[in-house]
Design an enzyme around this catalytic site. Structure first.
Site, PDB file in Angstrom:
ATOM      1  N   CYS A 137      30.932 -61.048  10.142  1.00 19.63           N
ATOM      2  CA  CYS A 137      30.768 -62.092   9.120  1.00 19.63           C
ATOM      3  C   CYS A 137      32.108 -62.461   8.500  1.00 19.63           C
ATOM      4  CB  CYS A 137      29.794 -61.621   8.046  1.00 19.63           C
ATOM      5  SG  CYS A 137      29.592 -62.805   6.710  1.00 19.63           S
ATOM      6  N   CYS A 140      32.131 -63.114   4.783  1.00 16.60           N
ATOM      7  CA  CYS A 140      32.030 -61.896   3.969  1.00 16.60           C
ATOM      8  C   CYS A 140      33.362 -61.160   3.929  1.00 16.60           C
ATOM      9  CB  CYS A 140      30.974 -60.945   4.533  1.00 16.60           C
ATOM     10  SG  CYS A 140      29.457 -61.731   5.052  1.00 16.60           S
ATOM     11  N   ASP A 141      34.039 -61.072   5.077  1.00 12.98           N
ATOM     12  CA  ASP A 141      35.182 -60.163   5.195  1.00 12.98           C
ATOM     13  C   ASP A 141      36.531 -60.857   5.429  1.00 12.98           C
ATOM     14  OD1 ASP A 141      33.413 -58.046   4.924  1.00 12.98           O
ATOM     15  OD2 ASP A 141      33.017 -57.969   7.072  1.00 12.98           O
TER      16      ASP A 141
END
Ligand code: FAD
Ligand code: NAP
Length: 320
Positions: A137, A140-141
Site C-alpha cells: 500500500c 499507507c507507507d
C-alpha cells in the site's frame, strides 16, 4: 456480553457494494445492518485520487468518497457495526453470521460484499520483510521513502497508480513487470512513460526480497532469457492484484477457479435463495467502484423481491 442482532437484511462488508446495497435496502424499509470488517469503507480508503466515479467533475479522494457513502447509508436508516465475521451459517433463513466480538448477526436475507484483498508474490523474504521495506500500500507507507529509491511490482492500474503516487515521496521509482506490456489503462500508461522519476524494468520477475532486518534489494530473473540479477532498493511495493475475500464461504457457496463467488449470470443471486453476492467478491472482470456499487444496488433490489415473495407466500399459507 454477546448479543444477537436481528435484521431483515444483513450486509457483510462496507465498501461501495455493501454501502450501496445498504442505501437501497434502507430506503426499502429493510433496516439493514452492515458489518464493516477490518477495512471500513473498503479498498478505496487506501487510495488517493479517484477520477472515474461518476458525478464529480473534479478529482475526489477515495477515503472521502467512502465517508460520504457511509453517511448517506446511515442517513437513510442503515446501522453500521464494527465487527468482523469469522463464521457463517447459511443453512436456512434466518441466516447467521458470527462476529469476532462474540456477537451473532441474523438476517432474513444476506448480502455478501466482502470484496478483495491485496495479493502477495509468495517469494522468500516477503513475509519476513513485510513492514520492514516490503508493502502492498503506497498511500499507507510511501511517506517513509522520502528521498529514497523504491520498486513497484506489477503491471495493472494499481501498480501504475502506486508508482505515480510514490513519485511524491521517493527520489526514484522503478516499475518491475513480468511482461513487455502493461495491463493498465492507456491514460495511466502515458503518465507513467512521461514521468522523469519513473523507469520500467520489462520482463523481470522478483524471486526474493533481500535484507536482514530491513529490505536492501530484490533478486530478479529475466522472464525471457532466464538471466538473474539483483537490484538495490530501499522499499518494494507489491501491486499484483487482489484476491476475493471468500474463505468464509468456501464450504457453503460455489467458488470459481479464482475463488470468486459464483452467481447466476447477470444477477447477484447465489445458489442459496436469499443469499446475494455483489462487488469484487463476485466480479473478476470489472472490479471498479462503480460496478461494485451497481451490483450492490442489484443485490438490494433482488433481496427486496425475495423477501416480498417469501412474506406473501407465508401470508397466503396462514390464510388457508
Ligand atoms: P471492497 O472495497 O474490497 O470492500 C470490502 C469490504 O468487506 C470491506 O469493508 C471489508 O472490511 C469487508 N470485509 C471483508 N471481510 C469481511 C468479514 N469477514 N466480515 C465483515 N466484513 C468484511 N476503482 C475505481 O472505480 N476507481 C479507482 O480509482 C480505483 N482505485 C483503486 C485503487 C486501489 C489502490 C485499489 C486497491 C482499488 C481501486 N479501485 C478503483 C477498485 C475499487 O476500490 C474496488 O473495485 C471496490 O472498492 C470494490 O468494492 P467492494 O465493495 O466490492 O469491496
Ligand atoms: P490486475 O489488473 O489484475 O493486474 C495485476 C498485475 O500484476 C498484472 O499486470 C499482472 O501481470 C501482475 N501480476 C499478477 N501476478 C503476478 C505475479 N505473481 N508476479 C508478477 N506479476 C504479477 O490488478 P490491479 O492492478 O490491482 O487492478 C484490479 C482492478 O482494480 C482492475 O479491474 C483495475 O481496473 C481496478 N483498478 C482501477 C483503478 C482505476 O480505475 N484508476 C485503479 C486501481 C485498480 P500480467 O499483466 O502479466 O497478468
Amino acid at each position: 456480553m454477546a448479543t444477537t442482532h436481528r435484521t431483515r437484511m444483513l450486509i457483510l462488508g462496507s465498501g461501495p457494494a455493501g454501502l450501496t446495497a445498504a442505501i437501497y435496502g434502507a430506503r426499502a424499509g429493510m433496516n439493514p445492518i452492515v458489518v464493516q470488517g477490518l477495512q471500513p469503507g473498503g479498498q478505496l480508503t487506501i487510495t488517493t485520487d479517484v477520477e472515474n466515479y461518476p458525478g464529480f467533475r473534479d478529482v475526489i479522494q477515495g477515503p472521502w468518497l467512502m465517508q460520504e457513502m457511509q453517511a448517506q447509508a446511515e442517513h437513510v436508516g442503515t446501522r453500521m457495526v464494527w465487527d468482523t465475521i469469522t463464521r457463517v451459517d447459511l443453512g436456512q433463513s434466518p441466516f447467521r453470521a458470527f462476529g469476532d466480538s462474540g456477537d451473532i448477526y441474523e438476517g432474513d436475507c444476506v448480502v455478501i460484499a466482502t470484496g478483495a484483498q491485496a495479493r502477495w508474490l509468495g517469494v522468500p523474504g516477503e513475509a519476513a520483510l513485510a513492514g520492514k521495506g516490503v508493502s502492498a500500500c503506497a498511500t499507507c507507507d510511501g511517506f517513509f521513502y522520502r528521498g529514497k529509491t523504491v520498486v513497484v511490482i506489477g503491471g495493472g492500474n494499481t501498480a501504475v497508480e502506486e508508482a505515480l503516487y510514490l513519485t511524491n515521496h521517493a527520489r526514484e521509482v522503478v516499475l518491475i513487470h513480468r511482461r513487455d506490456s502493461l495491463r493498465a489503462e492507456r491514460i495511466l500508461q502515458d503518465r507513467l512513460a512521461a514521468h522523469p522519476k519513473i523507469s520500467v524494468l520489462w520482463n523481470k520477475a522478483v524471486t526474493s526480497f533481500i535484507g536482514d532486518t530491513a529490505l536492501t534489494g530484490v533478486a530478479l530473473v529475466d522472464t525471457v532469457t532466464g538471466s538473474t540479477s539483483e537490484l538495490p532498493t530501499d522499499g518494494a511495493f507489491v501491486a499484483i492484484g487482489h484476491a476475493p475475500a471468500t474463505e468464509l464461504f468456501r464450504d457453503t457457496l460455489a467458488l470459481d477457479a479464482g475463488g470468486y463467488i459464483v452467481v447466476a449470470a447477470g444477477t447477484p443471486k447465489t445458489a442459496i435463495p436469499g443469499v446475494f453476492a455483489c462487488g469484487d467478491v463476485m466480479d473478476h472482470t470489472y472490479r471498479q467502484a462503480v460496478t461494485a456499487a451497481g451490483t450492490g444496488c442489484m443485490a438490494a433490489l433482488d433481496a427486496e423481491r425475495y423477501l416480498a415473495t417469501r412474506d406473501f407466500a407465508a401470508l397466503s399459507e396462514a390464510a388457508q
